[in-house]
Design a protein around this motif. Structure first.
Motif, PDB file in Angstrom:
ATOM      1  N   GLN A 131       8.046  45.668  -3.930  1.00  0.00           N
ATOM      2  CA  GLN A 131       7.701  47.049  -4.279  1.00  0.00           C
ATOM      3  C   GLN A 131       7.084  47.765  -3.085  1.00  0.00           C
ATOM      4  OE1 GLN A 131       8.552  48.587  -6.967  1.00  0.00           O
ATOM      5  NE2 GLN A 131       7.505  50.503  -6.569  1.00  0.00           N
ATOM      6  N   HIS A 166      15.644  53.542  -6.419  1.00  0.00           N
ATOM      7  CA  HIS A 166      14.245  53.921  -6.218  1.00  0.00           C
ATOM      8  C   HIS A 166      14.149  55.382  -5.755  1.00  0.00           C
ATOM      9  CE1 HIS A 166       9.991  53.186  -5.256  1.00  0.00           C
ATOM     10  NE2 HIS A 166      10.206  53.907  -4.174  1.00  0.00           N
ATOM     11  N   LEU A 185       8.428  51.235  -1.461  1.00  0.00           N
ATOM     12  CA  LEU A 185       7.543  52.398  -1.344  1.00  0.00           C
ATOM     13  C   LEU A 185       7.455  52.889   0.089  1.00  0.00           C
ATOM     14  CD1 LEU A 185       4.556  51.387  -3.676  1.00  0.00           C
ATOM     15  CD2 LEU A 185       6.163  53.283  -4.046  1.00  0.00           C
ATOM     16  N   ALA A 225       7.144  40.107  -6.314  1.00  0.00           N
ATOM     17  CA  ALA A 225       7.468  41.462  -6.774  1.00  0.00           C
ATOM     18  C   ALA A 225       6.621  42.533  -6.088  1.00  0.00           C
ATOM     19  CB  ALA A 225       7.305  41.551  -8.291  1.00  0.00           C
ATOM     20  N   ASP A 226       5.338  42.234  -5.834  1.00  0.00           N
ATOM     21  CA  ASP A 226       4.486  43.256  -5.227  1.00  0.00           C
ATOM     22  C   ASP A 226       4.886  43.552  -3.784  1.00  0.00           C
ATOM     23  OD1 ASP A 226       3.601  40.727  -4.465  1.00  0.00           O
ATOM     24  OD2 ASP A 226       1.474  41.136  -4.825  1.00  0.00           O
TER      25      ASP A 226
END
Length: 199
Positions: A154, A22, A158, A150-151
């Motif tokens: 993520q 990432h 982030l 998944a959210d």
């Protein structure tokens, strides 16, 4: 009321390689793992921040919830969700003597927002003035990183990247969280019904 995290997230459960990708960190070098401990720290910090904002435990682990009196003897709402199981309920008297409550006298009421321990009878066991109770339980959305929605995964990446990129910044306002993270976690935030509402 005190919530204690009895077990930490294992290093193996942290997505260090995914986080490196990432961040677009270089790979294939002899000392490719030199930053691993730092990256784990940022991942742990991001997970903790998201858990604090949502009231949801991401990776399953053990907790204990200590209190001096039931807020509602017909069912004690636990401070985080989702709760997988209640391991034990103990009551301590004014002399400090601890007694385990029979597991057959209470049950876990599962709820995505407000799980609670309910009595199988009319009320939870009495807590003497000056005494306390402790509920030991396991909570978490997933057993490991791969089981997370998944959210949320993520959002952790982030936020951890944000912490990594701004690790030397001291001028950010308190509680600063990137918009992309807040939008991803919004639907998981705990619904508040107002102070003192126990249902």
């Amino acid at each position: 009321m005190i919530l204690i995290e009895e077990t930490a997230i294992a290093d193996a459960a942290l997505p260090v390689d995914q986080f490196k990708a990432h961040l677009r960190l270089g790979t294939g070098f002899a000392e490719g793992d030199v930053q691993d401990e730092v990256l784990k720290g940022f991942l742990r910090a991001a997970i903790a921040a998201i858990e604090a904002r949502t009231g949801k435990v991401l990776i399953a682990r053990d907790f204990s919830w200590s209190l001096n009196g039931w807020r509602d003897s017909s069912g004690e709402v636990l401070p985080v969700a989702p709760v997988i199981s209640v391991q034990a309920v103990t009551v301590t008297d004014t002399q400090g003597t601890e007694a385990a409550v029979d597991a057959g006298t209470y049950q876990l009421e599962r709820d995505g927002q407000r799980p609670r321990v309910r009595p199988r009878g009319s009320s939870l066991p009495a807590i003497a003035t000056g005494g306390s109770a402790k509920i030991s339980f396991v909570a978490g959305m997933a057993q490991d990183w791969g089981g997370l929605p998944a959210d949320l995964g993520q959002a952790v990446l982030l936020l951890a990247a944000h912490y990594y990129e701004y690790r030397d910044e001291t001028a950010l306002s308190a509680g600063c969280m990137p918009f992309g993270v807040t939008s991803l976690i919004q639907r998981y935030r705990m619904v508040r019904f107002g102070a003192g509402v126990a249902q």
